[in-house]
Design a protein around this motif. Structure first.
Motif, mmCIF file in Angstrom:
data_model
loop_
_atom_site.group_PDB
_atom_site.id
_atom_site.type_symbol
_atom_site.label_atom_id
_atom_site.label_comp_id
_atom_site.label_asym_id
_atom_site.label_seq_id
_atom_site.Cartn_x
_atom_site.Cartn_y
_atom_site.Cartn_z
ATOM 1 N N ASN A 146 27.227 19.711 82.886
ATOM 2 C CA ASN A 146 27.814 19.108 81.694
ATOM 3 C C ASN A 146 29.338 19.251 81.754
ATOM 4 O OD1 ASN A 146 25.438 18.417 79.794
ATOM 5 N ND2 ASN A 146 24.951 20.502 80.454
ATOM 6 N N SER A 147 30.018 18.858 80.704
ATOM 7 C CA SER A 147 31.466 19.071 80.601
ATOM 8 C C SER A 147 31.742 20.149 79.558
ATOM 9 C CB SER A 147 32.173 17.764 80.220
ATOM 10 O OG SER A 147 31.971 16.777 81.203
ATOM 11 N N LEU A 148 30.966 21.211 79.643
ATOM 12 C CA LEU A 148 31.086 22.310 78.685
ATOM 13 C C LEU A 148 32.072 23.348 79.199
ATOM 14 C CD1 LEU A 148 27.278 22.665 77.923
ATOM 15 C CD2 LEU A 148 29.009 21.768 76.359
ATOM 16 N N CYS A 149 32.545 24.189 78.305
ATOM 17 C CA CYS A 149 33.476 25.243 78.691
ATOM 18 C C CYS A 149 33.193 26.496 77.882
ATOM 19 C CB CYS A 149 34.921 24.792 78.466
ATOM 20 S SG CYS A 149 35.303 24.428 76.735
ATOM 21 N N SER B 46 32.922 23.263 73.635
ATOM 22 C CA SER B 46 32.744 24.686 73.907
ATOM 23 C C SER B 46 31.320 25.128 73.578
ATOM 24 C CB SER B 46 33.742 25.509 73.093
ATOM 25 O OG SER B 46 33.531 25.295 71.704
ATOM 26 N N ILE B 47 30.879 26.177 74.258
ATOM 27 C CA ILE B 47 29.538 26.740 74.033
ATOM 28 C C ILE B 47 29.595 27.651 72.807
ATOM 29 C CG2 ILE B 47 27.748 28.227 75.003
ATOM 30 C CD1 ILE B 47 28.645 27.246 77.780
ATOM 31 N N LEU C 176 30.110 30.156 81.295
ATOM 32 C CA LEU C 176 30.670 29.372 82.393
ATOM 33 C C LEU C 176 32.021 29.948 82.816
ATOM 34 C CD1 LEU C 176 29.855 25.777 81.119
ATOM 35 C CD2 LEU C 176 28.576 27.134 82.796
ATOM 36 N N ALA C 177 32.397 29.641 84.049
ATOM 37 C CA ALA C 177 33.643 30.193 84.585
ATOM 38 C C ALA C 177 34.871 29.509 83.996
ATOM 39 C CB ALA C 177 33.650 30.063 86.113
ATOM 40 N N ASN C 178 34.745 28.229 83.628
ATOM 41 C CA ASN C 178 35.914 27.503 83.121
ATOM 42 C C ASN C 178 36.122 27.786 81.634
ATOM 43 O OD1 ASN C 178 33.419 26.086 82.980
ATOM 44 N ND2 ASN C 178 34.508 24.324 82.169
ATOM 45 N N LYS D 287 26.117 32.115 74.103
ATOM 46 C CA LYS D 287 26.866 32.697 75.213
ATOM 47 C C LYS D 287 26.102 33.815 75.917
ATOM 48 C CE LYS D 287 31.455 31.430 73.515
ATOM 49 N NZ LYS D 287 32.781 31.880 73.068
ATOM 50 N N ALA D 288 25.022 34.297 75.305
ATOM 51 C CA ALA D 288 24.233 35.348 75.924
ATOM 52 C C ALA D 288 23.320 34.816 77.018
ATOM 53 C CB ALA D 288 23.393 36.066 74.853
#
Length: 655
Positions: A212-215, A196-197, A219-221, A202-203
């Motif tokens: 990447n495989s971030l969430c 997770s970010i 990001l939308a996911n 997040k700003a």
């Protein structure tokens, strides 16, 4: 006596400052650097005792404090032992080279380092721990390398950091929750990061994390947590009343049944939709031939969408640049128009009249781009003619005024301007028909394909484009003191098959409302311009100056990271020229043409003159054109002299 003399001599040695030995050590380090990884433009005159006049080197207090060597073909590994002598460096830029291997450990000796730019190399290994001892770093760019490993919590040491770029590497693991309070620019895209970010990041824009495989936001996911990843559940049965909080999981057979049923249901829905679409297609009473363009590409915010008209293949929509979308939708003939206005295309001068409005509506279409004043389409007519159609938006003037102004535009005839061949006017739609330019725009040529198949833009092509554009704008200015273009930018410089420049979109700034002239021209607009519809000739000169700088540097004027600090293109160029490191300014594709370096510098200076802050300090377009013509003649003479030298050498060798 001898002892007294020795003591006196020792006192004299200690009374002199140590700045000269320090500068000598700096010089020795730079010479060692050149011999280790020297590139094609490190033509330092090492016979000079002071390195402070060498290109890319800046001194203060008799020490080297800035070393900028971007894009000079440095290759190989940075040796250990060089930076231990360059201890007063506060800016080091080795970006856009071909450096390999790991960072040298003695870089930690540069305790005063504020700006470190190493992007665009082939550096590898983990980001070393010693780097985190440079606690005063403000800008750090390690992007576009081959760094591996995790993002260390050591970045937490950079309490003054404002820029951190790590994109396009092979970093893995998660992003640590770094408390970098002053961070303004951040990018870790295109790595192999996961998780997770953190809240702190997040700003930033989502583009900072893509690839990447971030969430998690931005990001939308969304991230899968214990709360939202539980198995499918059913309500508690009456026998569970003693523990109402318990949930019973579905059995494996029940889940399999649900999945199979869903798949069957999906295929049934698809079959029904296909049947309905075919039935609807058979009832069409009229079809218009059109290229396969998505409806959303043809709808501009604030405008009514183009009617959805199937072509003969059932796969597209009308170019029709929407001029008769409403008419066709209502079953009216093409010659009919809602409201007052023209019922056909109006041609100018000797323009060929081999097609009419109905032919235009049947043309296959391709969206070329959405510009300041509307959307442009490439239209291929049935007779084989190709034209460009611009659908104007936000036209706020009256019918009569529009026709007067557009007829003035159509009357302009000069070889370096894209001619307006025809127009269509109705209350709802305004279309302009131009000659189609097969090579597209200068913007696409400069900033489009950067891959291996790209054809380098040499000096001859770029100087020719500059001259052609200057002549076109000069012609417009010659039509009267109040005549200006109003929207000069690289996307409005179109190119013929032979790379000859043609200026487009002239005269349109006076047709539309202020909402159409926006931040999209930011970077080209002169500082004194407040109303984009009222642009003076001097403001045109400013925009053309920015265009020249873009042509020479290869950088768009709105590039957010021109100097890693977001300055505009003219100010960035001026700052580099003031430091007498002009080579850093030019596009890498131009640096190979060493025989025209003087002409390149002259054109660069002309761009700076045109982009002067105050209008009175800018030259006229006629003066601009004359200066470009002269430097083009100069480069041609040099080319001829070089050819003659080659012939003389061949003759002498044959004797």
């Amino acid at each position: 006596m001898v002892t007294k003399n020795l003591l006196f001599f020792f006192f004299l040695l200690n009374s002199f400052p140590f700045s000269k030995p320090d500068l000598a050590a700096d010089r020795a380090a730079l010479v060692s650097l050149r011999s280790s990884v020297g590139g094609r433009t490190l033509f330092w005159n090492i016979t000079q005792l002071s390195p402070c006049s060498w290109a890319g080197v800046t001194c203060e207090g008799n020490r080297v404090v800035v070393l900028r060597l971007p894009g000079v073909a440095l290759s190989g590994q940075l040796p250990t032992g060089i930076f231990a002598n360059l201890t007063q460096l506060h800016t080091l830029s080795l970006r856009l080279n071909a450096l390999t291997g790991e960072l040298p450990s003695d870089l930690a000796a540069c305790a005063n380092l504020r700006n470190l730019y190493l992007q665009g190399n082939l550096l590898s290994g983990e980001i070393p721990e010693f780097l985190f001892s440079l606690r005063d770093l403000v800008r750090l760019n390690l992007g576009e390398n081959n760094f591996t490993g995790e993002i260390s919590a050591g970045f937490q040491n950079f309490t003054r950091l404002r820029t951190l770029y790590l994109e396009n590497n092979r970093l893995s693991g998660s992003i640590p929750d770094l408390k970098l309070e002053k961070l303004e620019q951040f990018n870790v895209s295109n790595n192999v990061l996961n998780g997770s970010i953190p809240e702190r990041f997040k700003a930033f824009d989502s583009s900072s994390f893509l690839g990447n495989s971030l969430c998690g936001k931005p990001l939308a996911n969304a991230c899968i947590t214990a709360e939202n990843s539980s198995s499918i559940v059913v309500p508690s049965s009456p026998t569970d009343s003693g523990n109402g909080s318990k949930r019973k999981k579905l059995s494996g057979g029940a889940i399999a049944g649900i999945v199979i049923g869903s798949v069957i249901g999906f295929f049934l829905i698809v079959l029904i939709l296909m049947f309905l679409c075919r039935k609807k297609g058979s009832k069409k009473s009229r079809s218009i031939d059109i290229a396969s363009i998505k409806q959303q590409e043809l709808v501009i915010p604030g405008e009514k969408p183009i009617g959805e008209l199937e072509n003969a293949n059932g796969n597209g929509y009308s170019v029709a640049a929407a001029a008769a979308a409403a008419m066709v939708g209502n079953g009216k003939g093409v010659g009919e128009v809602n409201g007052a206005g023209a019922k056909k295309l109006v041609f100018f001068g000797k323009a060929s009249r081999v097609f009419d409005l109905e032919d235009l509506l049947r043309a296959s279409a391709e969206v070329l781009g959405k510009g300041t004043f509307g959307t442009a389409y490439k239209a291929v007519l049935e007779v084989g003619t190709i034209v460009a159609v611009k659908r104007l938006k936000d036209v706020t003037i009256s019918d009569r005024e529009f026709k007067e102004k557009i007829e003035m535009v159509g009357a302009v005839d000069q070889e370096n301007l894209v001619p307006l061949r025809a127009y269509y006017y109705s209350r709802d739609e305004k279309l302009l028909v131009y000659d189609y330019m097969p090579m597209g725009s200068l913007s696409a040529l400069l900033h489009g394909n950067k891959g291996a198949g790209r054809t380098p833009l040499n000096w001859e092509i770029r100087s020719g484009i500059a001259l052609g554009a200057a002549r076109g704008i000069q012609y417009l200015h010659s039509q009267g003191p109040n005549v200006s273009h109003g929207n000069i930018k690289s996307s409005n410089i179109l190119l013929t098959q032979n790379y000859e420049a043609r200026v487009s979109d002239f005269g349109l700034a006076h047709l539309v409302g202020p909402s159409s002239t926006p931040n999209r021209v930011a970077g080209y607009r002169a500082p004194e311009v407040t109303d984009p519809r009222r642009v003076s000739q001097k403001a045109d000169v400013y925009s053309f100056g920015v265009l020249l700088l873009e042509l020479l540097t290869g950088k768009p004027p709105t590039h957010a990271l021109l100097n890693e600090e977001g300055v505009d293109l003219p100010r960035w160029v001026q700052s580099i020229v003031r430091e007498e490191w002009t080579s850093e300014v030019f596009d890498l594709e131009l640096l190979r043409y060493q025989n025209v370096e003087e002409e390149m510098v002259q054109l660069l200076q002309l761009g700076i003159d045109c982009a002067a802050q105050y209008p009175d300090n800018r030259p006229s377009m006629s003066e601009v054109t004359s200066r470009i013509e002269e430097l083009c003649r100069s480069s041609q003479r040099e080319e001829q002299d070089l050819q003659l030298d080659v012939v003389d050498v061949d003759d002498n060798s044959s004797r």
